[in-house]
Structure formats: structure tokens, C-alpha cells
Motif scaffolding. Structure first.
Motif, PDB file in Angstrom:
ATOM      1  N   ARG A  34       0.868  -1.184   0.000  1.00 16.72           N
ATOM      2  CA  ARG A  34       0.000   0.000   0.000  1.00 16.72           C
ATOM      3  C   ARG A  34       0.899   1.226   0.000  1.00 16.72           C
ATOM      4  NH1 ARG A  34      -4.949   1.600   4.204  1.00 16.72           N
ATOM      5  NH2 ARG A  34      -5.480   3.578   3.166  1.00 16.72           N
ATOM      6  N   GLY A  35       1.076   1.808  -1.172  1.00 18.34           N
ATOM      7  CA  GLY A  35       1.973   2.949  -1.274  1.00 18.34           C
ATOM      8  C   GLY A  35       3.389   2.555  -0.916  1.00 18.34           C
ATOM      9  N   VAL A  36       3.955   3.197   0.111  1.00 16.25           N
ATOM     10  CA  VAL A  36       5.332   2.915   0.524  1.00 16.25           C
ATOM     11  C   VAL A  36       5.410   1.794   1.567  1.00 16.25           C
ATOM     12  CG1 VAL A  36       6.042   5.283   0.055  1.00 16.25           C
ATOM     13  CG2 VAL A  36       5.275   4.673   2.359  1.00 16.25           C
ATOM     14  N   LEU A  37       4.255   1.178   1.874  1.00 14.53           N
ATOM     15  CA  LEU A  37       4.222   0.179   2.942  1.00 14.53           C
ATOM     16  C   LEU A  37       4.121  -1.239   2.393  1.00 14.53           C
ATOM     17  CD1 LEU A  37       1.635   1.832   5.373  1.00 14.53           C
ATOM     18  CD2 LEU A  37       4.115   2.078   5.390  1.00 14.53           C
ATOM     19  N   PRO A  38       5.075  -2.114   2.726  1.00 13.61           N
ATOM     20  CA  PRO A  38       4.902  -3.545   2.461  1.00 13.61           C
ATOM     21  C   PRO A  38       4.230  -4.195   3.674  1.00 13.61           C
ATOM     22  CG  PRO A  38       7.151  -3.130   3.147  1.00 13.61           C
ATOM     23  CD  PRO A  38       6.440  -1.791   3.187  1.00 13.61           C
ATOM     24  N   VAL A  39       3.385  -5.183   3.410  1.00 13.57           N
ATOM     25  CA  VAL A  39       2.624  -5.842   4.477  1.00 13.57           C
ATOM     26  C   VAL A  39       2.837  -7.347   4.374  1.00 13.57           C
ATOM     27  CG1 VAL A  39       0.351  -6.144   5.530  1.00 13.57           C
ATOM     28  CG2 VAL A  39       0.887  -4.007   4.309  1.00 13.57           C
ATOM     29  N   PHE A  40       3.237  -7.975   5.480  1.00 12.97           N
ATOM     30  CA  PHE A  40       3.502  -9.407   5.512  1.00 12.97           C
ATOM     31  C   PHE A  40       2.553 -10.065   6.515  1.00 12.97           C
ATOM     32  CE2 PHE A  40       7.417  -7.174   4.458  1.00 12.97           C
ATOM     33  CZ  PHE A  40       7.790  -7.811   3.274  1.00 12.97           C
ATOM     34  N   ILE A  41       1.797 -11.082   6.048  1.00 12.05           N
ATOM     35  CA  ILE A  41       0.779 -11.707   6.889  1.00 12.05           C
ATOM     36  C   ILE A  41       0.991 -13.213   6.942  1.00 12.05           C
ATOM     37  CG2 ILE A  41      -1.690 -12.006   7.310  1.00 12.05           C
ATOM     38  CD1 ILE A  41      -2.207  -9.520   5.634  1.00 12.05           C
ATOM     39  N   SER A  42       1.068 -13.736   8.161  1.00  9.49           N
ATOM     40  CA  SER A  42       1.155 -15.175   8.383  1.00  9.49           C
ATOM     41  C   SER A  42      -0.211 -15.675   8.841  1.00  9.49           C
ATOM     42  CB  SER A  42       2.207 -15.474   9.457  1.00  9.49           C
ATOM     43  OG  SER A  42       2.236 -16.848   9.763  1.00  9.49           O
ATOM     44  N   CYS A  43      -0.677 -16.785   8.282  1.00  2.51           N
ATOM     45  CA  CYS A  43      -2.001 -17.323   8.603  1.00  2.51           C
ATOM     46  C   CYS A  43      -1.864 -18.607   9.416  1.00  2.51           C
ATOM     47  CB  CYS A  43      -2.788 -17.583   7.317  1.00  2.51           C
ATOM     48  SG  CYS A  43      -3.122 -16.093   6.336  1.00  2.51           S
ATOM     49  N   LYS A  44      -2.572 -18.658  10.542  1.00  7.22           N
ATOM     50  CA  LYS A  44      -2.484 -19.808  11.434  1.00  7.22           C
ATOM     51  C   LYS A  44      -3.887 -20.296  11.803  1.00  7.22           C
ATOM     52  CE  LYS A  44       1.974 -19.473  11.638  1.00  7.22           C
ATOM     53  NZ  LYS A  44       2.821 -20.473  10.929  1.00  7.22           N
ATOM     54  N   THR A  45      -4.069 -21.617  11.779  1.00 10.82           N
ATOM     55  CA  THR A  45      -5.352 -22.199  12.181  1.00 10.82           C
ATOM     56  C   THR A  45      -5.326 -22.602  13.648  1.00 10.82           C
ATOM     57  OG1 THR A  45      -4.646 -24.367  11.391  1.00 10.82           O
ATOM     58  CG2 THR A  45      -5.893 -22.986   9.857  1.00 10.82           C
ATOM     59  N   ARG A  46      -4.431 -22.005  14.392  1.00 16.71           N
ATOM     60  CA  ARG A  46      -4.318 -22.215  15.833  1.00 16.71           C
ATOM     61  C   ARG A  46      -3.981 -20.889  16.477  1.00 16.71           C
ATOM     62  NH1 ARG A  46       0.997 -21.577  15.922  1.00 16.71           N
ATOM     63  NH2 ARG A  46       2.315 -22.569  14.339  1.00 16.71           N
ATOM     64  N   VAL A  47      -3.947 -20.879  17.794  1.00 12.50           N
ATOM     65  CA  VAL A  47      -3.518 -19.668  18.504  1.00 12.50           C
ATOM     66  C   VAL A  47      -2.036 -19.439  18.200  1.00 12.50           C
ATOM     67  CG1 VAL A  47      -3.147 -18.616  20.763  1.00 12.50           C
ATOM     68  CG2 VAL A  47      -5.220 -19.955  20.337  1.00 12.50           C
ATOM     69  N   PRO A  48      -1.660 -18.241  17.752  1.00 12.82           N
ATOM     70  CA  PRO A  48      -0.255 -17.981  17.411  1.00 12.82           C
ATOM     71  C   PRO A  48       0.663 -18.166  18.614  1.00 12.82           C
ATOM     72  CG  PRO A  48      -1.691 -16.234  16.601  1.00 12.82           C
ATOM     73  CD  PRO A  48      -2.528 -17.086  17.508  1.00 12.82           C
TER      74      PRO A  48
END
Length: 404
Positions: A321-335
Motif C-alpha cells: 500500500r503505497g510505501v508500505l509492504p505488508v507481511f501476513i502469516s495465517c495460522k489455524t491455531r492460537v499464534p
């Protein structure tokens, strides 16, 4: 702008933002000896290729902790460019303190100096009221490239027609409604759908026992309720249960949907992806992005780097988003703390302080959870089941990624 002089910084985007905005003919990087290595040269060329930036690059090494050396090197570059008839501008957004002071000391000599005002999202010219609005749209690959990485496997297949996407949206809803039993159900599908993921052996027709045990004594049972729900979504067809409930038969709607259905973790990932795609705020959204912490130079190949022991990662969802990179990890449990540490390391390496790290989970993670407190300390956002259930996930992604 003819020549941009860039103080090399540890924040990746700050090294290239001014060039992306002003589009100079030449960019001269000045930085520490160890930072201006062959990887920096390769990253600059690759970034220019990805973004269509038509400029030449040069690199001047200087000790950023030595004021006199930095000022001398800056002065030499400026003098050389002026003698060639090139107007110079120095970007002081990046660089260490002494380097910034050295650049600022040249203002009385007529050198133009700019810096990025993050709050207003503009470049400001020091000593004047002139500003330049920053309006950039960068890809996920561009952000990873400027941090010295290389994508070796792009996103999961998202080349579906609208009918398939509607089915996928329906399955996402079914997934969240049945998430407590979903993984066990998928293990059953994996067993009865052997060969579904084989490129040259796709078997869309399934006729299997309702219940069975494998050679290790592990039992697998069909979940009739979930199966009927999948039929309603359109993901499977011709579902049939004989009266004695000893067998089940059905047909996958397509090979692509079959490959998704036998994957345990893909639906949370797709839920985040679809939520981001619903918004007009994000420039690029990719799933299942695999990359190495190195970039090929003229003596290497990407396949060679991947085959080597170079550190590598896979991030479930990467967005920009513009100057921002976004990294998302997906977990099917409590992190866990390990999950936070992993996404934090990726965020720091490939985006610096501007980057945003998140962990999405299908579980409830309230403020009373120690892992949420730890995440807040690290600047990592946790998106739990509530945002998916109440339909506010898109708004949440937009709010987190607002430039602050």
C-alpha cells in the motif's frame, strides 16, 4: 531532476523512494563500504527493471561515521556532476546522523536537499516551501528486491473465472462455520482423493468408503454435514450417500477447486486475500510468496541460489500500500511466540520500520492472552476470528495499513 544523490540507508524503501518519485537520469548512492556490495548493485538494476525506472546507477563508498569523509565525498560527486552540467539533489531521508549533517552543511553552497515527510506523504525541499506528493504503486516483488531478496515462486494460482471465485467465497464461509472439524475433514478428503494434486493424474470422480482405517490403524470418517455444505457451495457435485452410509461418491467441480479442497491451510489464506482484494487501497496482493534472502548477480542464477543453503521463507499473504509492504502469516491455531518472531524477522529484513507484520488466526485471541501482549510489544498485529465472523476484516486491514 538530472542527478539524485542518495544516502544509503538500512530502510530499503528509503533508498529508492526519491528515485521512484522524481525519476532522475542518474542516481548516485553514497554509503558505508560494506553496504554497497554486489548485492546492492544487483538489487538496483532489478528494481529499475521491475518498476520501469530509466536511470543509471553509481555507487560511492564512504564512512558514514566520519563527517569529513562524508562531506568530502558528497562534495566530489556534486562538483563532478555540476561540471558535467547536471543539476544535483541530495535525498537525506536515509543515512546516519553524521551523513545527514554533512549533506545539510552543503545547503549554503547551493545544493538542493530533499527529505521524505512520512506524516504528510510528501518530499520537502529544505530551505523552501516546495513539496512533491508521493504517489507510488509498488509490487510485492519490488519491495523484496530492494531488500536484497528474490522471489523464486510467485503466488498461488488465483487465475479463476468469476464463477469459481464465487464458489471459493462460498467455501470460505463454509470453512469458518466448520473450522473446528475442517482439518480432520480435509485429511479424509486427502485420503480418498489420491492423485488429485498430480498434474498428469487428476481424478475428479471419487467413490470411497464412508469410514476406513489406513495401514497404521488411523481412522478416517466422512463428515456428511460438511460434504452437503460443499455441495451447496458448488465445489462438489453429484454427492450421493447410499442408505447404509457405507460409501460416498461425488465429483469435484474442477481440478483447481479439488487442489484447494485437499489443502488444509489454504482457506484462511484465501479469506485474507479476498478481503484485501475487496479494497481499493492495496496496490498488489499476492499469496503463498516464496523468496530467498539473496538476489542473483551476474555470476549467479536464481535456481542456483534456491538450490543452495540460502535462507528462504514463504509468507502466506504479501501486500503493498503505497510505501508500505505488508507481511501476513495465517495460522489455524492460537499464534505462538515463534510465529511472532518469524514474521517480525521478515518484516524487519524486507521492509524495515515502515513494514507491517500481521498474524491472522481462526482462533480467538483476546487481550488477556500473553501472546497478544507480546505481539503489541513487537509491533505485530493479530487478526483473530472475530474480524472474519463479523465481516470487518477488509476494514481492519485498511485501518492497520494507514500511513501514520
Amino acid at each position: 531532476m538530472k542527478t539524485l544523490i542518495e544516502l544509503f540507508d538500512t530502510e530499503p524503501i528509503y533508498n529508492y523512494l526519491a528515485a521512484t518519485v522524481f525519476k532522475p537520469q542518474k542516481v548516485c548512492f553514497i554509503g558505508d563500504y560494506e553496504s554497497l556490495d554486489i548485492d546492492a548493485v544487483s538489487a538496483a538494476k532489478k528494481y529499475a527493471s521491475l518498476t520501469g525506472l530509466d536511470c543509471s546507477f553509481s555507487f560511492v563508498a564512504a564512512d558514514s561515521n566520519d563527517f569529513d569523509e562524508m562531506r568530502r565525498k558528497l562534495g566530489e560527486v556534486i562538483r563532478r556532476e555540476k561540471e558535467a552540467g547536471n543539476e544535483c539533489t541530495v535525498d537525506v531521508t536515509g543515512g546516519r546522523d553524521l551523513a545527514l549533517v554533512a549533506a545539510g552543511s552543503l545547503i549554503p553552497e547551493g545544493t538542493k536537499v530533499v527529505f521524505y515527510d512520512r506524516k504528510e506523504n510528501v518530499f520537502r525541499f529544505l530551505g523552501s516551501e516546495e513539496t512533491k506528493q508521493v504517489n507510488v504503486s509498488l509490487t510485492c516483488e519490488a519491495f523484496i528486491t530492494i531488500a536484497g531478496g528474490a522471489i523464486y515462486s510467485s503466488s498461488r494460482n488465483t487465475d479463476f473465472d468469476e464463477n469459481d471465485w464465487q464458489i471459493i467465497r462460498n467455501v470460505v464461509r463454509a470453512y469458518f462455520e466448520n473450522r473446528e472439524v475442517w482439518n480432520r475433514f480435509v485429511k479424509y478428503l486427502q485420503q480418498v482423493s489420491k492423485g488429485v494434486s498430480e498434474k498428469d493424474s487428476v481424478n475428479l470422480e471419487v467413490n470411497a468408503p464412508f469410514y476406513f482405517e489406513d495401514s497404521n490403524g488411523k481412522s478416517f470418517t466422512c463428515n456428511e454435514s460438511v460434504m452437503r455444505e460443499l455441495e451447496r457451495t458448488g465445489a462438489i457435485k453429484n454427492l450421493d450417500f447410499p442408505q447404509n452410509r457405507k460409501r460416498v461418491s461425488f465429483r469435484y467441480a474442477s481440478a483447481e477447486l479439488a487442489n484447494l479442497l485437499v489443502n488444509e491451510g489454504v482457506w484462511l489464506e484465501l479469506a485474507v486475500y479476498l478481503a484485501a482484494m475487496q479494497s481499493d487501497k492495496f496496490d498488489d496482493v499476492q499469496t503463498s510468496v516464496k523468496f530467498v534472502w539473496d538476489i542473483p548477480n551476474r555470476n549467479e542464477s536464481l535456481s542456483g541460489i534456491v538450490a543452495d543453503s540460502t535462507p528462504r521463507n514463504e509468507v502466506d499473504v504479501v501486500m503493498t500500500r503505497g510505501v508500505l509492504p505488508v507481511f501476513i502469516s495465517c495460522k489455524t491455531r492460537v499464534p505462538t511466540n515463534d510465529d511472532l518472531n518469524e514474521i517480525y524477522a521478515i518484516k524487519k529484513k524486507f521492509g524495515g520500520d515502515l513494514a507491517i507484520g500481521m498474524v491472522a488466526t481462526t482462533k480467538y485471541v483476546g487481550r488477556e492472552f500473553p501472546v497478544r501482549e507480546r505481539a503489541e510489544e513487537m509491533g505485530i498485529y493479530i487478526i483473530d476470528e472475530r474480524y472474519f465472523e463479523n465481516g470487518t476484516i477488509t476494514k481492519r486491514l485498511e485501518r492497520i495499513t494507514e500511513l501514520k
